[in-house]
Design an enzyme around this catalytic site. Structure first.
Site, PDB file in Angstrom:
ATOM      1  N   ASP A   1      39.687  18.215 -41.550  1.00 16.00           N
ATOM      2  CA  ASP A   1      40.280  17.699 -42.695  1.00 16.00           C
ATOM      3  C   ASP A   1      40.502  18.684 -43.834  1.00 16.00           C
ATOM      4  OD1 ASP A   1      40.524  15.552 -41.096  1.00 16.00           O
ATOM      5  OD2 ASP A   1      38.937  13.991 -42.274  1.00 16.00           O
TER       6      ASP A   1
ATOM      7  N   PHE B   1      42.832  21.295 -43.717  1.00 10.27           N
ATOM      8  CA  PHE B   1      44.275  20.678 -44.080  1.00 10.27           C
ATOM      9  C   PHE B   1      44.545  20.625 -45.565  1.00 10.27           C
ATOM     10  CE2 PHE B   1      47.135  17.152 -44.700  1.00 10.27           C
ATOM     11  CZ  PHE B   1      48.199  17.398 -43.411  1.00 10.27           C
ATOM     12  N   ASP B   2      43.501  19.941 -46.129  1.00  8.34           N
ATOM     13  CA  ASP B   2      43.486  19.588 -47.687  1.00  8.34           C
ATOM     14  C   ASP B   2      43.589  20.884 -48.368  1.00  8.34           C
ATOM     15  OD1 ASP B   2      43.187  17.093 -47.207  1.00  8.34           O
ATOM     16  OD2 ASP B   2      40.869  16.819 -47.555  1.00  8.34           O
TER      17      ASP B   2
ATOM     18  N   SER C   1      70.272  -8.181 -34.025  1.00 10.54           N
ATOM     19  CA  SER C   1      69.035  -8.609 -33.658  1.00 10.54           C
ATOM     20  C   SER C   1      69.279  -8.842 -32.360  1.00 10.54           C
ATOM     21  CB  SER C   1      68.639  -9.855 -34.692  1.00 10.54           C
ATOM     22  OG  SER C   1      69.900 -10.952 -34.619  1.00 10.54           O
ATOM     23  N   LEU C   2      68.248  -9.552 -31.909  1.00 18.39           N
ATOM     24  CA  LEU C   2      68.165  -9.905 -30.235  1.00 18.39           C
ATOM     25  C   LEU C   2      68.297 -11.221 -30.058  1.00 18.39           C
ATOM     26  CD1 LEU C   2      65.278  -7.557 -29.651  1.00 18.39           C
ATOM     27  CD2 LEU C   2      67.552  -6.807 -28.751  1.00 18.39           C
TER      28      LEU C   2
ATOM     29  N   GLU D   1      59.779  -2.829 -23.265  1.00 18.18           N
ATOM     30  CA  GLU D   1      59.227  -2.527 -24.642  1.00 18.18           C
ATOM     31  C   GLU D   1      58.424  -3.616 -25.164  1.00 18.18           C
ATOM     32  OE1 GLU D   1      62.060  -1.142 -26.951  1.00 18.18           O
ATOM     33  OE2 GLU D   1      62.731   0.605 -25.800  1.00 18.18           O
TER      34      GLU D   1
ATOM     35  N   LYS E   1      57.689  -5.841 -28.108  1.00 18.83           N
ATOM     36  CA  LYS E   1      58.420  -6.223 -29.631  1.00 18.83           C
ATOM     37  C   LYS E   1      57.386  -6.472 -30.765  1.00 18.83           C
ATOM     38  CE  LYS E   1      61.991  -9.587 -30.949  1.00 18.83           C
ATOM     39  NZ  LYS E   1      61.682  -9.758 -32.484  1.00 18.83           N
TER      40      LYS E   1
ATOM     41  N   ASP F   1      55.972  -6.748 -34.268  1.00 20.40           N
ATOM     42  CA  ASP F   1      56.217  -7.653 -35.311  1.00 20.40           C
ATOM     43  C   ASP F   1      56.049  -7.228 -36.697  1.00 20.40           C
ATOM     44  OD1 ASP F   1      56.851 -10.055 -36.282  1.00 20.40           O
ATOM     45  OD2 ASP F   1      54.908 -11.070 -36.044  1.00 20.40           O
TER      46      ASP F   1
ATOM     47  N   ARG G   1      67.008  -2.974 -42.657  1.00 17.84           N
ATOM     48  CA  ARG G   1      67.788  -3.770 -42.259  1.00 17.84           C
ATOM     49  C   ARG G   1      69.037  -4.343 -42.858  1.00 17.84           C
ATOM     50  NH1 ARG G   1      68.828  -8.869 -39.804  1.00 17.84           N
ATOM     51  NH2 ARG G   1      70.025  -8.667 -37.846  1.00 17.84           N
TER      52      ARG G   1
ATOM     53  N   GLU H   1      60.288   0.080 -36.019  1.00 15.75           N
ATOM     54  CA  GLU H   1      59.837  -1.063 -36.755  1.00 15.75           C
ATOM     55  C   GLU H   1      58.615  -0.458 -37.422  1.00 15.75           C
ATOM     56  OE1 GLU H   1      61.356  -3.615 -36.057  1.00 15.75           O
ATOM     57  OE2 GLU H   1      59.876  -5.496 -36.419  1.00 15.75           O
TER      58      GLU H   1
ATOM     59  N   LYS I   1      65.660  -4.054 -22.106  1.00 19.26           N
ATOM     60  CA  LYS I   1      66.956  -3.438 -22.175  1.00 19.26           C
ATOM     61  C   LYS I   1      67.553  -2.899 -20.868  1.00 19.26           C
ATOM     62  CE  LYS I   1      65.320  -2.314 -26.886  1.00 19.26           C
ATOM     63  NZ  LYS I   1      64.937  -0.996 -27.820  1.00 19.26           N
TER      64      LYS I   1
ATOM     65  N   LYS J   1      59.983 -13.995 -26.223  1.00 19.28           N
ATOM     66  CA  LYS J   1      58.937 -14.154 -27.050  1.00 19.28           C
ATOM     67  C   LYS J   1      57.834 -14.899 -26.568  1.00 19.28           C
ATOM     68  CE  LYS J   1      60.663 -14.667 -31.437  1.00 19.28           C
ATOM     69  NZ  LYS J   1      60.644 -14.123 -32.706  1.00 19.28           N
TER      70      LYS J   1
ATOM     71  N   CYS K   1      30.990 -22.507 -64.335  1.00 14.07           N
ATOM     72  CA  CYS K   1      31.387 -23.127 -63.041  1.00 14.07           C
ATOM     73  C   CYS K   1      30.504 -22.302 -61.879  1.00 14.07           C
ATOM     74  CB  CYS K   1      32.854 -22.867 -62.837  1.00 14.07           C
ATOM     75  SG  CYS K   1      33.350 -23.475 -61.357  1.00 14.07           S
TER      76      CYS K   1
HETATM   77  S1  IVH Z   1      65.957  -3.392 -30.173  1.00 15.36           S
HETATM   78  C1  IVH Z   1      70.306  -3.735 -31.107  1.00 15.36           C
HETATM   79  N1  IVH Z   1      63.388  -2.969 -29.558  1.00 15.36           N
HETATM   80  O1  IVH Z   1      63.198  -7.420 -33.405  1.00 15.36           O
HETATM   81  C2  IVH Z   1      68.944  -4.063 -30.494  1.00 15.36           C
HETATM   82  N2  IVH Z   1      64.051  -4.517 -31.490  1.00 15.36           N
HETATM   83  O2  IVH Z   1      65.103  -9.306 -33.215  1.00 15.36           O
HETATM   84  C3  IVH Z   1      68.080  -4.054 -31.938  1.00 15.36           C
HETATM   85  N3  IVH Z   1      62.122  -5.189 -32.787  1.00 15.36           N
HETATM   86  O3  IVH Z   1      65.228  -6.264 -35.697  1.00 15.36           O
HETATM   87  C4  IVH Z   1      66.599  -3.806 -31.615  1.00 15.36           C
HETATM   88  N4  IVH Z   1      60.593  -4.333 -31.608  1.00 15.36           N
HETATM   89  O4  IVH Z   1      63.235  -5.005 -35.940  1.00 15.36           O
HETATM   90  C5  IVH Z   1      64.416  -3.741 -30.470  1.00 15.36           C
HETATM   91  N5  IVH Z   1      61.272  -2.639 -28.997  1.00 15.36           N
HETATM   92  C6  IVH Z   1      62.077  -3.276 -29.737  1.00 15.36           C
HETATM   93  C7  IVH Z   1      61.644  -4.015 -30.821  1.00 15.36           C
HETATM   94  C8  IVH Z   1      62.600  -4.316 -31.861  1.00 15.36           C
HETATM   95  C9  IVH Z   1      60.652  -5.017 -32.426  1.00 15.36           C
HETATM   96  C10 IVH Z   1      62.620  -5.881 -33.773  1.00 15.36           C
HETATM   97  C11 IVH Z   1      63.804  -5.313 -34.634  1.00 15.36           C
HETATM   98  C12 IVH Z   1      64.743  -6.086 -34.528  1.00 15.36           C
HETATM   99  C13 IVH Z   1      64.441  -7.220 -34.094  1.00 15.36           C
HETATM  100  C14 IVH Z   1      65.335  -8.140 -33.112  1.00 15.36           C
END
Ligand code: IVH
Length: 673
Positions: free
Chosen positions: A34, A37-38, A83-84, A112, A114, A116, A135, A172, A291, A315, A433
């Site tokens: 470190d 690096f610094d 979104s998905l 993958e 998801k 949060d 977004r 994300e 996907k 989910k 108090c």
């Molecule tokens: S793909 C067109 N992959 O979930 C496809 N999204 O509900 C768009 N997210 O806005 C997203 N992990 O912020 C994708 N492995 C992942 C993800 C992911 C989290 C979020 C992303 C998106 C939201 C969709």
């Protein structure tokens, strides 16, 4: 240094630093210390300061936060950020696979996690980060590039050379659980309310105007998509692997964060695995994403208005349990904030027994419309603290009592107040108090404050109840006999330990004392900055709010809180009593030495352990006196300052090079003389 030479060195240092940043943050496999690096970073900072025209927005120096952003410009996304479509059952996933097969035949899928957090789009041109955009509404978002540059796992300049000249990655932005907990610990210590969940906090953090604050909070990022006209492969999986080579933090196949499958069975195996193992992850996930891998097949399947037809999110059930609400209690914190807490019939939730859950504030209580005896739904999703999310109203018994937020402090009956724009109610009776007093004393004695051994929350409560302490200054009047007279649990040894611990705390440096006082919003870091900038409590007390805001890290809110603190006579009296007892209310003699040039032109290497200084203390003193500190001994070293256990190898090296080795006293003489 010549301009041209500086330009070359800046380029070299930037490349090195970005490489080591990647090794450290993305690969978790650093190859230099470190310190090294610094040192490189410092050199780069100095060069950029000397040659401002050579400064680069993607310089590694920007990682700690560049200029304040007054407003975030709105930027249209080149491709909408969709979104998905969500699914909550395995049948939905099976239907998705059936639909894909019907439309395009056999396909390869990528699964993958998801994450949060909040989606971000990152545009790179010629291997350099150009823009980071949120977004927003999917069509256009806010440009938050300065804040994005502080995220260490986002490369500012790409590695390798097979990236497209222009492309976009999507990912994300998240808080790791560790960083989120750390942030909340700091907030609690500073008397601020903890944040509720990592996702909202990540979203809020990305929109902070001060990138330095964003840097301090330490966001992380995972990439889940690469978009552009000339991508290296036609496989989504392949492009993500490529992105890893370019320096992005991407899901690792060896840890099953991303996987390919040929059929529903493979997809289900991935879902099953993460349904069980997700709790051990460093970040929160709320499901998995499936996907179609082939980009051409994706194009063939196309999009609906809101989401791609080639992907689906599965989910996980948020972890919930139903249990009885036995009571609602109210906690009064050190700053007087009153928080309602649900007292529950113990229930198993996400692997732990939950007995209490946060109800946050009066608004939340009203929203839930709770009655004592209700069956309530408790959830632990991204949140660290379980919370009550709903009431099972149809199960409510007749004649139950509704819960109303109190108008008076449940501890001292003082009418509560609610500050404009805040959700929290406060008890303003800060000096009488009881829980406010005891929690303040507890904060004062804590390890990072006065570090008084043998005194914890329970003992503080006991001493308070016995009438021995009413404020932090009373601690210094305590005598061992008084403790022994308390009887149960006290012996010669424990009484002596406490009294000695209190006496020893008089050596605690001023910056820690300032933190210990518990001034609202003055956490550890802010206290340190103020102590170093101002030097003594008297000077601090005499400063106007305007003068206070001139201190690094002190904004109007903190300044007001400090002014309020000193305006209270009781606080001033406590400070006088602490002074009388010998508590340090100013910086040490050595620390206040004004910037000097006694050590100008000299380079020091500091090694070993010292009696009167910390190692960092010596280094600071060297720099404050115009000297330089270096990590390794060379012919350019002027002196080695050696502490107790400096290794023999260093001593030999110093001797070989003829560098004088001096001890602590000699060093002190150099500065004082
Ligand atoms: S793909 C067109 N992959 O979930 C496809 N999204 O509900 C768009 N997210 O806005 C997203 N992990 O912020 C994708 N492995 C992942 C993800 C992911 C989290 C979020 C992303 C998106 C939201 C969709």
């Amino acid at each position: 240094m010549e301009h041209e030479q500086a330009a070359r060195r800046i380029k070299e240092l930037s490349r090195e630093l970005e490489y080591h940043n990647h090794r450290y943050y993305v690969l978790a496999a650093p190859v230099i210390s470190d310190r090294a690096f610094d040192e490189m970073l410092k050199e780069l900072e100095a060069l950029e300061a000397g040659f401002p025209d050579l400064a680069d927005p993607n310089s590694p120096t920007q990682r700690v936060g560049g200029d304040i952003t007054k407003a975030f410009p709105t930027v249209a996304h080149r491709h909408p950020m969709l979104s998905l479509s969500n699914s909550y059952s395995r049948e939905d996933v099976a239907e998705f696979v059936a639909r894909v097969e019907k439309e395009v035949g056999q396909a390869t899928y990528v699964m993958e996690l998801k994450y949060d957090g909040v989606a971000i789009s990152l545009t790179y041109e010629n291997g350099r980060l150009m823009r980071g955009v949120t977004r927003g509404d999917g069509e256009k978002g806010e440009e938050v590039t300065n804040n994005i540059r502080t995220v260490r796992t986002i490369p500012l300049v790409l590695q390798g050379n097979d990236w497209p000249a222009s492309f976009e990655v999507r990912g994300e932005v998240v808080f790791t659980r560790e960083q989120f907990d750390k942030l909340n610990r700091q907030r609690t210590e500073a008397g601020e309310d903890p944040y509720m969940n990592p996702r909202n906090t990540a979203a809020g953090t990305l929109k902070l105007q001060d990138p330095k604050e964003v840097a301090r909070r330490v966001l992380d990022n995972f990439i889940y998509g690469v978009q552009g006209d000339q991508l290296p492969t036609r496989s989504h999986f392949g492009n993500i692997r490529k992105a890893a080579e370019w320096g992005f933090k991407t899901p690792e196949p060896q840890r099953r964060f991303i996987e390919q499958a040929k059929d529903l069975e493979g997809i289900m195996a991935f879902i099953d695995h993460w349904d069980i193992h997700r709790r051990g992850l460093e970040v929160d996930i709320d499901g998995v994403v499936i996907k179609v891998d082939d980009l051409d097949v994706q194009a063939e399947m196309g999009l609906t208005a809101k989401s791609p037809r080639w992907a689906i999110a599965y989910k996980f059930q948020a972890e919930q349990a139903i249990t009885r609400l036995n009571d609602v209690s109210y906690q009064v914190g050190r700053t007087g904030a009153v928080t309602p807490v649900a007292e529950l019939e113990p229930v198993l939730l996400a692997g732990t027994i939950v007995k209490r859950a946060s109800l946050f504030n009066a608004d939340q209580l009203a929203r839930l419309d709770l009655h004592i005896g209700d069956m309530v739904r408790v959830e632990k999703a991204g949140e660290i603290i379980p919370q009550v999310v709903a009431v099972e109203k149809e199960q409510r018994a007749a004649h139950t009592r509704a819960v109303h937020f109190p108008e008076q402090c449940p501890e001292c009956a003082t009418p509560l107040i609610r500050l404009e724009g805040e959700a929290q109610h406060y008890c303003p009776n800060e000096h009488h108090c009881p829980p406010q007093i005891t929690r303040r004393i507890e904060h004062f004695v804590a390890r990072k404050a006065m570090n008084i051994d043998g005194l914890g929350g329970e003992t503080v409560d006991e001493l308070f109840r016995a009438g021995l302490i009413r404020n932090v200054a009373d601690l210094y009047d305590l005598r061992a006999e008084q403790l022994l007279a308390l009887g149960k649990g006290w012996g010669e040894k424990s009484a002596r330990q406490v009294v000695e611990g209190i006496a020893a705390s008089r050596q605690i440096p001023f910056e820690q004392v300032l933190f210990a006082l518990g001034i609202r919003h003055v956490g550890e870091t802010v206290a340190r900055k103020i102590a170093r900038a101002v030097g003594s409590i008297d000077r601090l007390a005499a400063m106007s709010q305007q003068e206070l805001t001139a201190i690094d890290e002190v904004g109007p809110v903190i300044a007001e809180s400090i002014a309020d603190f000193f305006a209270v006579e009781g606080n001033r009296n406590i400070i006088e009593r602490l002074r009388h007892h010998g508590v340090r209310l100013e910086l040490d003699q050595l620390e206040v030495v004004e910037v000097g040039d006694k050590l100008k032109g000299l380079t020091f290497v500091v090694s070993g352990v010292f009696q009167n200084f910390s190692r960092d203390g010596i280094k600071e003193t060297i720099e404050r006196n115009g000297g330089k500190v270096s990590g390794s001994i060379s012919s350019k070293t002027s002196y080695v300052v050696a502490g107790a256990d400096m290794g023999p190898a260093k001593r030999t090296k110093a001797e070989q090079l003829g560098v004088p080795v001096i001890g602590e006293e000699e060093f002190t003489r150099m500065i004082e003389g």
